[in-house]
Design an enzyme around this catalytic site. Structure first.
Site, short mmCIF file in Angstrom:
data_model
loop_
_atom_site.label_atom_id
_atom_site.label_comp_id
_atom_site.label_asym_id
_atom_site.label_seq_id
_atom_site.Cartn_x
_atom_site.Cartn_y
_atom_site.Cartn_z
N LEU A 1 -47.33 -28.37 81.91
CA LEU A 1 -47.54 -26.99 82.34
C LEU A 1 -48.99 -26.55 82.31
CD1 LEU A 1 -44.57 -25.28 80.43
CD2 LEU A 1 -44.55 -26.36 82.68
N GLN B 1 -53.46 -27.73 81.21
CA GLN B 1 -54.49 -28.67 80.77
C GLN B 1 -55.18 -28.08 79.55
OE1 GLN B 1 -56.54 -30.85 84.35
NE2 GLN B 1 -56.33 -28.71 84.89
N ASP C 1 -40.42 -29.43 71.04
CA ASP C 1 -41.11 -30.47 71.80
C ASP C 1 -42.06 -31.28 70.92
OD1 ASP C 1 -41.64 -31.88 74.10
OD2 ASP C 1 -43.14 -30.48 74.87
#
Length: 495
Positions: free
Chosen positions: A131, A133, A280
């Site tokens: 999603l 950088q 995550d």
């Protein structure tokens, strides 16, 4: 118009990949009897080719496609290992974007370019996620920070990509009725949308820091709110290595056992004590550095994906682990039903990574034929596993994702610690963590202390008996009495 056209290209590319995968399975497995040796031999390379196609498609499409690939890679209860191993590369690979997009996004959000907002700003990303950088920068007051910048078109394409993915998953389900995972996207789409709000991620980070403050070996970066908003998150720069980078850990003089134990303790504390779980925790989101107090310090990154457990679900999880250890079948069945699961034996295996042994006394190490069959059976009951996952509260999907990723990290480190034992001890402590201390009498406090000590003794006995059973199985393999695959599967469960 550009977003619509690019969305159509991603859709057609995805349909093409889906058709290639479906036709590959159909052509490869035609005229083969399911469960026959020829079928098993043919399907493994087919799994690998299909996983490779998914990876390439996800990388070309970017965004949510990479996120979906990462998510599928954590469902080791459902997907073959060829998918799990291949999709793992998506944890570290993503699309790089043009620098001019950065200037445009910063002008939209701050009215300044990155070079105007920061004293220094390295335009080469240090990390590229699904999603966003991440860039390294220096603030006006000389603080080193990590700047997470969302891809500029992600919000515009979100709804279209979600709709496309739902169509594709339903198409795959139509072609392969067993592959019923479209519901996962329905369950998690609102949570995924929250990941696009970096202010929400910052709040999650700060809540996580508060709730894990009692663990001195866990650290969370501090957010710079003056340089953050919904599409840009600026936080303290942390130097460290990935939790599974064994060479870097060795160079720092850190013990794999220490790292694995602290990671599992942190994960267990979230699951069994706070109920606020990192959704995550792949190796790219967990850094390790040397603690100023000695040993390893775990640094948790990327806090966009969270879904709190209800208190009654958290308590049931604790009791399910405890009942599995004690072989307390009535309690296990009762607590599983509370979270919507009837197949309590299979659920216990999925959750704890241990085969439930109801036909013998606690701690018996003798490995029966029924035990061997039960271990092998857990890898084949695809439909029942999916049915259980669908029955669970949505937040439980993140529990499984967290546990699977932590288990894989422990495995990559060589399984230096007994994950099951650490989590079980945390579960029994979590089951009494919410008792109001003011309402506890001296007698109840002593009783609680005794219960924990007795439970530790049972855990030690379990660990010893499991070791004996594993050695016995290794001997049987050596003597040719059982197939080597059984040993591989048992060791996989115990990781």
């Amino acid at each position: 118009m550009r977003v619509t056209v690019e969305g159509g290209v991603r859709f057609l590319r995805s349909v093409s990949i889906g058709l290639k995968i479906s036709l590959d399975y159909w052509w490869t497995l035609r005229n083969l009897e399911e469960d026959s040796p020829a079928y098993e031999e043919a399907i493994l390379p087919c799994h690998k080719r299909s996983a490779d196609r998914i990876v390439q498609g996800a990388l070309r499409n970017g965004g949510l496609y990479i996120k979906l690939g990462q998510g599928l890679g954590s469902f080791n209860q459902v997907l073959p290992k060829e998918y799990i191993v291949t999709l793992r590369v998506l944890q570290d690979m993503a699309l790089s974007r043009e620098y001019k997009e950065l200037d445009l996004l910063f002008l939209e959000e701050f009215g300044k370019t990155p070079d105007q907002l920061f004293k220094t700003f390295d335009s080469n990303p240090v990390a590229a996620a699904s999603l966003a950088q991440v860039f390294k920068a220096t603030t006006a007051d000389d603080r080193h920070v990590a700047v997470k910048v969302q891809y500029i078109d992600l919000r515009d394409r979100y709804d279209g990509d979600i709709a496309t993915l739902k169509i594709l998953l339903r198409f795959v389900q139509w072609m392969h009725p067993k592959f019923t995972l479209a519901w996962v996207l329905d369950e998690l789409k609102d949570t995924l949308a929250q990941e696009l709000d970096f202010e929400n991620e910052g709040r999650n980070l700060e809540r996580c820091a508060r709730e894990l403050s009692s663990l001195p070996f866990v650290y969370l970066p501090k957010v710079d709110w003056k340089l953050s908003n919904k599409r840009v998150l600026t936080a303290e720069w942390i130097s460290g290595c990935k939790v599974t980078d064994k060479d870097a850990l060795s160079r720092m003089g850190l013990s794999f056992k220490d790292v694995a134990e602290k990671l599992i303790k942190a994960s267990s504390y979230q699951i069994f004590h706070t109920g606020f779980i990192h959704g995550d925790p792949h190796p790219g989101n967990i850094l390790v550095r040397k603690s100023p107090h000695g040993g390893a310090e775990i640094v948790l990154l990327d806090h966009g994906l969270y879904m709190p457990l209800d208190e009654d679900v958290r308590q049931s999880l604790c009791r399910i682990w405890k009942a599995t250890i004690l072989h307390d079948i009535p309690t296990l069945k009762e607590e599983c039903e509370k979270v919507g699961v009837k197949e309590y034996v299979l659920f216990a295996v999925m959750l704890t990574g241990r085969a439930l042994q109801m036909n013998r006394a606690f701690g018996t190490s003798r490995l029966t034929k029924d035990d061997q069959a039960a271990v092998m059976d857990t890898f084949k009951r695809f439909d029942e596993v999916v049915k259980i996952l669908r029955a669970l509260p949505t937040a439980m999907l993140l529990v499984f994702r967290n546990m699977n990723m932590v288990r894989m990290a422990n495995t990559e480190l060589g399984s230096p610690v007994n994950r099951f034992m650490i989590m079980a001890r945390s579960a029994i402590q979590g089951s009494i963590a919410t008792l109001d201390p003011k309402k506890q009498t001296l007698r109840s406090r002593i009783g609680t202390w005794i219960e924990i000590r007795l439970f530790d003794l049972r855990l030690l006995w379990w660990n010893t008996s499991s070791w004996c059973a594993l050695k016995y199985l290794q001997l049987l393999v050596y003597l040719g009495r059982v197939p080597p695959d059984l040993l591989t599967n048992v060791m996989h469960l115990q990781a």
